[in-house]
Design an enzyme around this catalytic site. Structure first.
Site, PDB file in Angstrom:
ATOM      1  N   GLU A  89       0.958  -1.267   0.033  1.00 21.77           N
ATOM      2  CA  GLU A  89       0.064   0.259   0.050  1.00 21.77           C
ATOM      3  C   GLU A  89       0.691   1.228   0.059  1.00 21.77           C
ATOM      4  O   GLU A  89       0.663   2.200   0.804  1.00 21.77           O
ATOM      5  CB  GLU A  89      -0.957   0.171   1.366  1.00 21.77           C
ATOM      6  CG  GLU A  89      -1.923  -1.157   1.225  1.00 21.77           C
ATOM      7  CD  GLU A  89      -2.976  -1.047   2.309  1.00 21.77           C
ATOM      8  OE1 GLU A  89      -2.856  -0.133   2.980  1.00 21.77           O
ATOM      9  OE2 GLU A  89      -3.771  -1.964   2.282  1.00 21.77           O
TER      10      GLU A  89
ATOM     11  N   GLU B 203     -11.514  -4.372  -3.215  1.00 19.74           N
ATOM     12  CA  GLU B 203     -12.804  -3.695  -2.902  1.00 19.74           C
ATOM     13  C   GLU B 203     -13.376  -3.733  -1.567  1.00 19.74           C
ATOM     14  O   GLU B 203     -13.271  -5.083  -1.044  1.00 19.74           O
ATOM     15  CB  GLU B 203     -13.627  -4.255  -4.097  1.00 19.74           C
ATOM     16  CG  GLU B 203     -14.793  -3.207  -4.215  1.00 19.74           C
ATOM     17  CD  GLU B 203     -15.877  -3.581  -5.463  1.00 19.74           C
ATOM     18  OE1 GLU B 203     -16.874  -3.540  -5.325  1.00 19.74           O
ATOM     19  OE2 GLU B 203     -15.197  -4.124  -6.249  1.00 19.74           O
TER      20      GLU B 203
END
Ligand SMILES: *[C@@H]1O[C@H](CO)[C@@H](O)[C@H](O)[C@H]1NC(C)=O
Ligand SMILES: *[C@@H]1O[C@H](CO)[C@@H](O)[C@H](O)[C@H]1NC(C)=O
Ligand SMILES: *[C@@H]1O[C@H](CO)[C@@H](O)[C@H](O)[C@H]1NC(C)=O
Length: 700
Positions: free
Chosen positions: A187, A258
């Protein structure tokens, strides 16, 4: 928000890669990808993956966890690598016991599943310091996760060590092993801007470095829009469906995350519960939209043993996952997802090789139809509305509950509906059955942790030290002491302490005068105590961290502990302070068999005092059901069984509903002998150990 719950991969295609794949299709152990899916040994494939972190369970638990993941229809186990556990001191490695990564991967291989290896080595993962070992902090000039030679040197060294370890055990798919995918960094898109140009040059370096390790399997970077070729850029975000720009090169499939399910829990917060129906709906929708790789974060969360958890995170980790903290099947989640996986797998060739068309069935209803030939057809009928409806599909009526998807592997018969849980999978209640009570004073021995005065401390500074760089992750605790020197007594004054983490207990002449704590979202907190200070009095402030922060840019700059101390408005921040790192009991390891004999334990008194060590012994309950300690009557502290840290407990920090966040604390069966197990607690507050019970766990 910190962690991806789902990895989804799908769409876009690449002629170039298809040709490359075709050339190698017959070679054993080839893993590559095109726009549709990963391709393993020449076969396109839909993969269901689940995260299980090896140090959050025990080697004795692994075979059963993996077997239940397989039975639940998973193809892949995904894990992070925990650098801080593997290299606690620079150059001193630990790959034993819960840290035996090779054993974990071989167990997965033995059961015929694949592995995704998230090397990081920065991993976040609600792991203290994001999985980075604290000694990195003391390397002169180091800045983590940017174009910094010191950081890059150590990152490359560790990543190389892990990759070489996997290679020597032949664990990459290219060697006939189970590892089909690796991840570098984690990330980074979240923090890249904070590092300016050095962020992008670092990420280019990281990609090149990873590819240079020659694993023979693809690499991914998650949340990294500019992931350099041939890294697959994956999206991790709440809104990937709308914000993800897609693959950053035509040769890459789109992998996205998601709708993170925030299963991890902080002290003071409630468990986040996401229904089986909701998870199944979103997974089915993703497959309908040509997704081919879904990862459940976590499939089994497990336990943050010892001091592994990051700031304020509970010891139980993702207990609400399909396998609960103890590895037991959690229904209806586990069974409902298993049925979903089976329904998708029963038509996976049609999905992978068929042509997709989308047909409106109503205002909020549509069919995703995959047709491969005149006879081969599969369909997903979606109702995104909030009411149950009946739709007509190919002239047959179908009932679709609200927010649900039906899977028709043959375009006719419903194999699965995400909103309808079968009776076989119906929810069962988890019950903790008390087996042993510790309800008499004779069962306990106590040892009072000494409260140091300024004179007792040898480490001195004329300022307030940062707790992280002083304690160096050897303990949760740092004592800050000073002698109140003022001829004019300040009677009935207020002592005000500003702290940056995370808990404070204030003592004057050995008597507790006040406590305070922050919470996960707070940067600092103030503790105000009413005191009567006179000249020569000893003020001793115990600051405790509850795990180090694991996210954000410039982690090496983060500090903790006291920032300012005032008495009736007068600033004592820059006067003579004395320090003691950790507790006496920790230094002597009085929670071990050997250490406990080094101090004189006394008998239990009904007037319990703060900062007390408690010990007792117990026999293992018969049978194989998981064993837990009910610490509901305690305040805050840490617990050990036979010298092994079973984690931090914190009962006194309540959720908004007024309940403790976590009442039960797991003791893995493998920590236990049949008789004479040593249980030691360090209690900061005044909890009552007489009400502790040892329970076994069943579902009924
Ligand atoms: C995300 O999940 C929530 C429930 O967990 C659901 O209500 C919402 O529709 C989902 N959003 C998207 C974009 O999938
Ligand atoms: C401080 O002294 C006052 C009276 O002098 C007393 O009432 C109060 O309880 C004392 N406070 C503390 C914290 O000892
Ligand atoms: C503070 O601590 C010192 C050293 O332990 C002791 O000599 C002194 O008497 C203490 N002060 C008070 C007011 O108790």
């Amino acid at each position: 928000m910190l962690i991806p719950s789902w990895w989804w991969c799908s769409s876009s295609s690449s002629l170039l890669l298809l040709l490359t794949v075709a050339a190698f299709a017959t070679v054993h152990g080839t893993v590559t990808y095109d726009g549709r899916s990963l391709i393993i040994d020449g076969q396109h494939t839909i993969l269901f993956s689940g995260s299980i972190h090896y140090p959050r369970s025990t080697p004795e638990m692994w075979p059963n966890l993996i077997a239940k993941a397989k039975e639940g229809g998973l193809d892949v186990i995904q894990t992070y690598i925990f650098w801080n556990l593997h290299e606690p001191q620079q150059g001193q490695y630990n790959f034993n016991g819960r840290n035996d990564l090779v054993r974990f991967i071989k167990e997965i291989q033995a059961q015929g599943l694949y592995v995704t290896l998230r090397i990081g080595p920065y991993i976040e993962a609600e792991c203290t310091y994001g999985g980075l070992p604290l000694w990195l902090h003391d390397i002169p000039g180091i800045i983590f996760r940017t174009d910094n030679n010191q950081y890059k040197f150590h990152m490359e060294r560790f990543a190389t060590k892990i990759v070489n370890m996997m290679k020597s055990a032949n664990l990459f798919a290219s060697q006939g092993g189970p590892i089909i995918l690796s991840q570098i960094e984690n990330e980074y898109g979240n923090v890249e801007k904070a590092y300016h140009e050095q962020g992008s040059s670092y990420i280019r370096w990281a990609a090149q470095m990873a590819v240079g390790l020659q694993t023979g399997v693809p690499w991914v970077m998650c949340k990294q829009d500019d992931a350099p070729d041939p890294m697959i850029n994956a999206c991790n975000s709440m809104k990937c469906g709308t914000t993800f720009k897609g693959p950053n090169s035509p040769n890459k499939p789109s992998i996205w995350t998601e709708n993170w399910t925030s299963f991890y829990q902080a002290f003071g917060e409630k468990a986040y519960i996401r229904s089986a129906e909701d998870i199944a709906y979103h997974v089915a929708l993703f497959i309908a939209k040509k997704g081919s790789y879904v990862n459940y974060y976590m499939y089994h969360g497990g336990t943050n043993f010892d001091r592994l958890a990051s700031a304020y995170i509970t010891t139980a980790y993702y207990d609400e996952a399909p396998l609960d903290e103890y590895g037991l099947v959690r229904q209806p989640k586990w069974g409902h997802l298993k049925e979903l996986h089976a329904a998708v797998k029963s038509c996976s060739d049609t999905l992978l090789y068929g042509t997709q068309s989308i047909i409106a069935l109503g205002a909020e209803q549509q069919a995703y139809v995959f047709r491969r030939s005149s006879t081969e057809c599969a369909a997903f009928l979606e109702n995104s509305g909030q009411e149950q409806v009946i739709v007509q599909f190919q002239n047959i009526p179908y009932v679709l509950p609200r927010s649900s998807i039906s899977i028709l592997p043959d375009c006719k018969n419903v194999a699965f509906n995400s909103g309808m849980v079968s009776t076989e999978n119906k929810a069962r209640m988890r019950a903790m059955i008390p087996q042993i009570r510790f309800n008499t004073a004779e069962k306990w021995k106590v040892y009072a942790e000494a409260i140091p005065n300024f004179d007792d401390t040898t480490l001195r500074e004329n300022k307030l030290l940062d707790q992280i760089s002083t304690v160096k992750d050897t303990s949760d605790y740092l004592w800050y002491t000073f002698r109140f020197n003022d001829k004019s007594a300040i009677v009935q004054s207020s002592l005000s302490v500003l702290s940056q983490g995370h808990v404070l207990h204030a003592f004057v002449n050995g008597v507790l005068v006040g406590s305070g704590h922050g919470m996960r979202d707070s940067r600092s907190f103030i503790t105000e105590c009413n005191v009567n200070l006179t000249n020569g009095m000893n003020v001793s402030l115990l600051s405790a961290t509850v795990g180090l922060h694991s996210s954000g840019a410039y982690l090496e700059h983060r500090i903790a502990g006291l920032r300012s101390v005032k008495v009736q408005g007068r600033d004592f921040t820059n006067q003579a302070w004395g320090y003691q790192v950790g507790l006496q009991g920790e230094k002597l390891q009085i929670y071990t068999d050997i250490g406990s004999s080094k101090v004189q334990w006394g008998s239990f008194q009904s007037s319990v005092k703060p900062l007390t060590w408690y010990q007792t012994t117990f026999d293992a309950p018969a049978g194989n059901d998981p064993v837990v300690l009910n610490l509901g009557s305690m305040g805050k502290g840490q617990a050990w069984v036979n010298g092994q840290g079973i984690g931090r407990y914190w009962l006194s920090f309540h959720t908004p509903n007024g309940d403790p966040s976590q009442k039960w604390y797991h003791i893995p069966r493998s920590f236990l002998k049949s008789t004479g197990n040593l249980l030691v607690l360090f209690e900061e507050e005044t909890g009552n150990p007489l009400e502790i019970t040892l329970d076994t766990v069943i579902y009924q």
